[in-house]
Design a protein around this motif. Structure first.
Motif, PDB file in Angstrom:
ATOM      1  N   ARG A  58       0.839  -1.213   0.000  1.00 55.36           N
ATOM      2  CA  ARG A  58       0.000   0.000   0.000  1.00 55.36           C
ATOM      3  C   ARG A  58       0.867   1.255   0.000  1.00 55.36           C
ATOM      4  NH1 ARG A  58      -3.745  -1.394   4.661  1.00 55.36           N
ATOM      5  NH2 ARG A  58      -3.260   0.741   5.208  1.00 55.36           N
ATOM      6  N   ARG A  59       1.977   1.242   0.739  1.00 57.96           N
ATOM      7  CA  ARG A  59       2.881   2.397   0.778  1.00 57.96           C
ATOM      8  C   ARG A  59       3.514   2.616  -0.600  1.00 57.96           C
ATOM      9  NH1 ARG A  59       3.244   6.973   1.620  1.00 57.96           N
ATOM     10  NH2 ARG A  59       2.145   6.500   3.534  1.00 57.96           N
ATOM     11  N   HIS A  60       3.962   1.533  -1.242  1.00 59.66           N
ATOM     12  CA  HIS A  60       4.532   1.664  -2.589  1.00 59.66           C
ATOM     13  C   HIS A  60       3.475   2.190  -3.563  1.00 59.66           C
ATOM     14  CE1 HIS A  60       8.413   0.010  -1.663  1.00 59.66           C
ATOM     15  NE2 HIS A  60       7.932  -1.178  -1.325  1.00 59.66           N
ATOM     16  N   ALA A  61       2.244   1.701  -3.432  1.00 62.96           N
ATOM     17  CA  ALA A  61       1.156   2.163  -4.301  1.00 62.96           C
ATOM     18  C   ALA A  61       0.918   3.657  -4.105  1.00 62.96           C
ATOM     19  CB  ALA A  61      -0.113   1.366  -4.044  1.00 62.96           C
ATOM     20  N   ALA A  62       0.901   4.106  -2.859  1.00 60.62           N
ATOM     21  CA  ALA A  62       0.696   5.535  -2.580  1.00 60.62           C
ATOM     22  C   ALA A  62       1.830   6.360  -3.195  1.00 60.62           C
ATOM     23  CB  ALA A  62       0.614   5.773  -1.077  1.00 60.62           C
ATOM     24  N   ASN A  63       3.065   5.860  -3.091  1.00 61.75           N
ATOM     25  CA  ASN A  63       4.197   6.564  -3.709  1.00 61.75           C
ATOM     26  C   ASN A  63       4.040   6.624  -5.227  1.00 61.75           C
ATOM     27  OD1 ASN A  63       5.358   6.900  -1.181  1.00 61.75           O
ATOM     28  ND2 ASN A  63       6.747   5.176  -1.406  1.00 61.75           N
ATOM     29  N   LEU A  64       3.585   5.510  -5.807  1.00 64.13           N
ATOM     30  CA  LEU A  64       3.354   5.479  -7.250  1.00 64.13           C
ATOM     31  C   LEU A  64       2.291   6.496  -7.663  1.00 64.13           C
ATOM     32  CD1 LEU A  64       3.372   1.640  -7.856  1.00 64.13           C
ATOM     33  CD2 LEU A  64       4.881   3.286  -8.968  1.00 64.13           C
TER      34      LEU A  64
END
Length: 86
Positions: A58-64
């Protein structure tokens, strides 16, 4: 003995005449996550495949979303495809 911290490697696509002027710099892990998003995997499936927690996905998705100026997973995949990242 000195200890050095590993810094995330940045993945970039060389600028060409066909690319928009702004191409975001994504980490290798962000590239892996967006590629798996393109396969329509859930966060849990991505987490299992990469050996990380779903919260980390989820954190990587938010960064993306922030880097690609995307509002959804589908939008992130579409924008990364437009930028020839996946």
């Amino acid at each position: 003995m000195t200890v050095t911290q590993d810094r995330p490697r940045e993945a970039t696509v060389p600028q060409s005449a066909n690319e928009p002027p702004h191409c975001p710099r994504l980490t290798n892990r962000e590239l892996e996550v967006v590629e798996l998003m393109a396969e329509a995997l859930t966060n849990q499936q991505i987490a299992n495949r990469l050996g990380i927690s779903s919260n980390t996905v989820r954190r990587h998705a938010a960064n993306l979303f922030a880097k690609l100026d995307a509002v959804s997973r589908l939008d992130a995949v579409r924008r990364s495809a437009e930028l020839h990242l996946v």
